[in-house]
Design a protein around this motif. Structure first.
Motif, PDB file in Angstrom:
ATOM      1  N   GLY A  55       0.872  -1.329  -0.046  1.00 55.14           N
ATOM      2  CA  GLY A  55       0.151  -0.034   0.042  1.00 55.14           C
ATOM      3  C   GLY A  55       0.743   1.150  -0.053  1.00 55.14           C
ATOM      4  O   GLY A  55       0.075   2.316  -0.229  1.00 55.14           O
ATOM      5  N   TYR A  56       2.068   1.072   0.423  1.00 54.46           N
ATOM      6  CA  TYR A  56       2.844   2.318   0.406  1.00 54.46           C
ATOM      7  C   TYR A  56       4.026   2.197  -0.521  1.00 54.46           C
ATOM      8  O   TYR A  56       4.802   1.053  -0.353  1.00 54.46           O
ATOM      9  CB  TYR A  56       3.160   2.557   1.914  1.00 54.46           C
ATOM     10  CG  TYR A  56       2.228   2.926   2.654  1.00 54.46           C
ATOM     11  CD1 TYR A  56       1.681   1.941   3.373  1.00 54.46           C
ATOM     12  CD2 TYR A  56       1.674   4.260   2.636  1.00 54.46           C
ATOM     13  CE1 TYR A  56       0.437   2.143   4.300  1.00 54.46           C
ATOM     14  CE2 TYR A  56       0.708   4.548   3.634  1.00 54.46           C
ATOM     15  CZ  TYR A  56      -0.018   3.615   4.426  1.00 54.46           C
ATOM     16  OH  TYR A  56      -1.015   3.923   4.934  1.00 54.46           O
ATOM     17  N   THR A  57       4.622   3.103  -1.137  1.00 52.68           N
ATOM     18  CA  THR A  57       5.804   3.032  -1.788  1.00 52.68           C
ATOM     19  C   THR A  57       6.628   4.318  -1.594  1.00 52.68           C
ATOM     20  O   THR A  57       6.087   5.533  -1.135  1.00 52.68           O
ATOM     21  CB  THR A  57       5.521   3.081  -3.649  1.00 52.68           C
ATOM     22  OG1 THR A  57       5.009   4.230  -3.895  1.00 52.68           O
ATOM     23  CG2 THR A  57       5.039   1.747  -3.828  1.00 52.68           C
ATOM     24  N   TYR A  58       7.947   4.059  -1.698  1.00 59.20           N
ATOM     25  CA  TYR A  58       8.900   5.100  -1.045  1.00 59.20           C
ATOM     26  C   TYR A  58       9.995   5.501  -2.113  1.00 59.20           C
ATOM     27  O   TYR A  58      10.395   4.357  -2.882  1.00 59.20           O
ATOM     28  CB  TYR A  58       9.452   4.698   0.102  1.00 59.20           C
ATOM     29  CG  TYR A  58       8.697   4.358   1.113  1.00 59.20           C
ATOM     30  CD1 TYR A  58       7.903   2.975   1.465  1.00 59.20           C
ATOM     31  CD2 TYR A  58       8.397   5.522   2.399  1.00 59.20           C
ATOM     32  CE1 TYR A  58       7.102   2.849   2.263  1.00 59.20           C
ATOM     33  CE2 TYR A  58       7.420   5.046   3.201  1.00 59.20           C
ATOM     34  CZ  TYR A  58       6.789   3.781   3.294  1.00 59.20           C
ATOM     35  OH  TYR A  58       6.035   3.371   4.244  1.00 59.20           O
ATOM     36  N   LEU A  59      10.421   6.495  -2.426  1.00 59.55           N
ATOM     37  CA  LEU A  59      11.266   6.794  -3.664  1.00 59.55           C
ATOM     38  C   LEU A  59      12.426   7.838  -3.080  1.00 59.55           C
ATOM     39  O   LEU A  59      11.913   8.679  -2.237  1.00 59.55           O
ATOM     40  CB  LEU A  59      10.746   7.523  -4.837  1.00 59.55           C
ATOM     41  CG  LEU A  59       9.945   6.711  -5.666  1.00 59.55           C
ATOM     42  CD1 LEU A  59       9.087   7.374  -6.800  1.00 59.55           C
ATOM     43  CD2 LEU A  59      10.825   5.487  -6.251  1.00 59.55           C
ATOM     44  N   ALA A  60      13.647   7.608  -3.162  1.00 61.08           N
ATOM     45  CA  ALA A  60      14.675   8.769  -2.930  1.00 61.08           C
ATOM     46  C   ALA A  60      14.168   9.911  -3.827  1.00 61.08           C
ATOM     47  O   ALA A  60      13.808   9.860  -4.744  1.00 61.08           O
ATOM     48  CB  ALA A  60      16.043   8.199  -3.428  1.00 61.08           C
ATOM     49  N   ASP A  61      14.487  11.092  -3.145  1.00 64.43           N
ATOM     50  CA  ASP A  61      14.167  12.275  -3.745  1.00 64.43           C
ATOM     51  C   ASP A  61      14.932  12.441  -5.086  1.00 64.43           C
ATOM     52  O   ASP A  61      14.263  13.005  -5.898  1.00 64.43           O
ATOM     53  CB  ASP A  61      14.589  13.294  -2.822  1.00 64.43           C
ATOM     54  CG  ASP A  61      13.469  13.565  -1.517  1.00 64.43           C
ATOM     55  OD1 ASP A  61      14.149  14.307  -0.598  1.00 64.43           O
ATOM     56  OD2 ASP A  61      12.633  13.025  -1.543  1.00 64.43           O
ATOM     57  N   SER A  62      16.040  11.913  -5.004  1.00 67.27           N
ATOM     58  CA  SER A  62      16.892  11.957  -6.354  1.00 67.27           C
ATOM     59  C   SER A  62      16.217  11.380  -7.646  1.00 67.27           C
ATOM     60  O   SER A  62      16.895  11.729  -8.764  1.00 67.27           O
ATOM     61  CB  SER A  62      18.366  11.609  -6.081  1.00 67.27           C
ATOM     62  OG  SER A  62      18.308  10.177  -5.791  1.00 67.27           O
ATOM     63  N   VAL A  63      15.261  10.559  -7.364  1.00 63.33           N
ATOM     64  CA  VAL A  63      14.831   9.610  -8.365  1.00 63.33           C
ATOM     65  C   VAL A  63      13.392   9.933  -8.626  1.00 63.33           C
ATOM     66  O   VAL A  63      12.871   9.290  -9.511  1.00 63.33           O
ATOM     67  CB  VAL A  63      15.182   8.266  -8.485  1.00 63.33           C
ATOM     68  CG1 VAL A  63      16.550   7.858  -8.231  1.00 63.33           C
ATOM     69  CG2 VAL A  63      14.359   7.514  -7.307  1.00 63.33           C
ATOM     70  N   LYS A  64      12.809  10.795  -8.075  1.00 64.58           N
ATOM     71  CA  LYS A  64      11.282  10.900  -8.129  1.00 64.58           C
ATOM     72  C   LYS A  64      11.223  11.699  -9.392  1.00 64.58           C
ATOM     73  O   LYS A  64      11.790  12.456  -9.816  1.00 64.58           O
ATOM     74  CB  LYS A  64      11.027  11.885  -7.082  1.00 64.58           C
ATOM     75  CG  LYS A  64      10.649  11.273  -5.813  1.00 64.58           C
ATOM     76  CD  LYS A  64      10.207  12.308  -4.636  1.00 64.58           C
ATOM     77  CE  LYS A  64       9.935  11.487  -3.236  1.00 64.58           C
ATOM     78  NZ  LYS A  64       9.655  12.468  -2.156  1.00 64.58           N
TER      79      LYS A  64
END
Length: 125
Positions: A55-64
């Protein structure tokens, strides 16, 4: 669980690529799974992760905006879709898994005890 990453290769800047991580067992509702990358001479950095529930995904700011993580529960496979590749994306990409709930540490590679072997992505300019 055992993990096997694949899909890397030599690509041109601006190309798209999808990395796969095949798991030996079901990860949905069992494992938090994520992607990390390690460029030559640098530390292993967090790229993306998906919660046990999905239900949750997380991305590094550098790859958003360029990277996306997804999971095919029927195939027990994790994906990392990458668009607009840049030379600075060159790295060995690793998938990792953790059976606990690690929301507060989801970006910390030390929270993941299980790792795949890595797949090399080389982006030429």
């Amino acid at each position: 669980v055992q993990l096997q990453a694949s899909g890397g290769g030599l690509v041109q800047a601006g190309d798209s690529l999808t990395l796969s991580c095949a798991a030996s067992e079901r990860t949905a509702n069992r494992y938090t799974v994520g992607w990390f990358r390690q460029a030559p001479g640098k530390e292993r950095d967090f790229v993306a992760a998906i919660s046990r529930s999905g239900g949750y995904t997380y991305l590094a700011d550098s790859v958003k905006g360029r990277f996306a993580i997804s999971r095919d529960n029927a195939k027990n496979t994790l994906y990392l879709q990458i668009i607009s590749l840049k030379p600075e994306d060159t790295a060995v990409y690793y998938c990792a898994a953790e059976s606990g709930v690690i929301t507060s540490r989801i970006r910390d590679s030390r929270a993941y005890p299980t790792w795949g072997q890595g797949t090399l992505v080389t982006v030429s300019s």
